[in-house]
Design an enzyme around this catalytic site. Structure first.
Site, PDB file in Angstrom:
ATOM      1  N   GLU A  85       0.838  -1.203   0.000  1.00  0.00           N
ATOM      2  CA  GLU A  85       0.000   0.000   0.000  1.00  0.00           C
ATOM      3  C   GLU A  85       0.869   1.247   0.000  1.00  0.00           C
ATOM      4  O   GLU A  85       1.803   1.326   0.782  1.00  0.00           O
ATOM      5  CB  GLU A  85      -0.928  -0.025   1.205  1.00  0.00           C
ATOM      6  CG  GLU A  85      -1.894  -1.199   1.116  1.00  0.00           C
ATOM      7  CD  GLU A  85      -3.054  -1.127   2.098  1.00  0.00           C
ATOM      8  OE1 GLU A  85      -3.331  -0.032   2.628  1.00  0.00           O
ATOM      9  OE2 GLU A  85      -3.675  -2.166   2.320  1.00  0.00           O
ATOM     10  N   HIS A 104      -8.071   1.811   2.765  1.00  0.00           N
ATOM     11  CA  HIS A 104      -8.565   1.114   3.960  1.00  0.00           C
ATOM     12  C   HIS A 104      -8.565   2.105   5.119  1.00  0.00           C
ATOM     13  O   HIS A 104      -7.551   2.294   5.784  1.00  0.00           O
ATOM     14  CB  HIS A 104      -7.659  -0.084   4.260  1.00  0.00           C
ATOM     15  CG  HIS A 104      -8.127  -0.945   5.383  1.00  0.00           C
ATOM     16  ND1 HIS A 104      -9.191  -1.798   5.256  1.00  0.00           N
ATOM     17  CD2 HIS A 104      -7.670  -1.092   6.648  1.00  0.00           C
ATOM     18  CE1 HIS A 104      -9.370  -2.443   6.401  1.00  0.00           C
ATOM     19  NE2 HIS A 104      -8.461  -2.034   7.255  1.00  0.00           N
TER      20      HIS A 104
END
Length: 161
Positions: A85, A104
């Protein structure tokens, strides 16, 4: 116990995949869950179903998911977790039609932060008081052996915000 009390049937993954219109993943990343949803599992999913992964990126094979959506076998997917990420520019799911990718961020609000501290603490207090916080203990097999200060069997309290 939680599911039984609410009339929720628990079924094996092999039975769930071909029957479900939508599959959402909520598991920790363990050796058993890494690549849990790979090409074989995606092929067993009900045609036209949707897959949502909000747990850990490594639970789903992104190339296999992209192929399942591109082929039309799955109607789409929603993903907010990636092995790396942010995802690299060549990530297999980027640009796939009917795939929604987001950051997220479920645990960044004030309430989630407060609950991440409060709820496990309440479960520990319950354990120390002789109770058993069944919804929070991830190793229920130690229940019969757990006695504060008397055994190496220690309940593990787990909370994901």
């Amino acid at each position: 116990a939680w599911a039984a009390a609410r009339g929720v049937p628990l079924v094996p993954l092999a039975e769930l995949l071909p029957a479900a219109d939508a599959v959402t993943l909520h598991v920790p990343l363990t050796p058993e869950t890494r690549d849990l949803i790979a090409a074989d599992a995606l092929a067993r999913m009900k045609p036209g179903a949707v897959l949502v992964n909000t747990c850990r990126g490594e639970v789903v094979d992104p190339a296999a998911l992209a192929a399942a959506v591109r082929s039309g076998h799955l109607a789409g997917a929603g993903v907010d977790v990636f092995a790396v990420e942010p995802p690299p520019a060549d990530h297999p799911l980027l640009g796939v039609p009917n795939v929604v990718l987001t950051a997220h961020t479920a645990g960044v609000d004030t309430r989630s932060h407060r609950d991440m501290a409060r709820l496990p603490a309440e479960a520990i207090v319950q354990l120390l008081g002789g109770g058993w916080p069944a919804d929070w203990v991830v190793n229920p097999q130690v229940k019969g052996a757990w006695r504060l200060g008397e055994t190496p069997a220690v309940p593990v309290v787990y909370h994901v915000g």
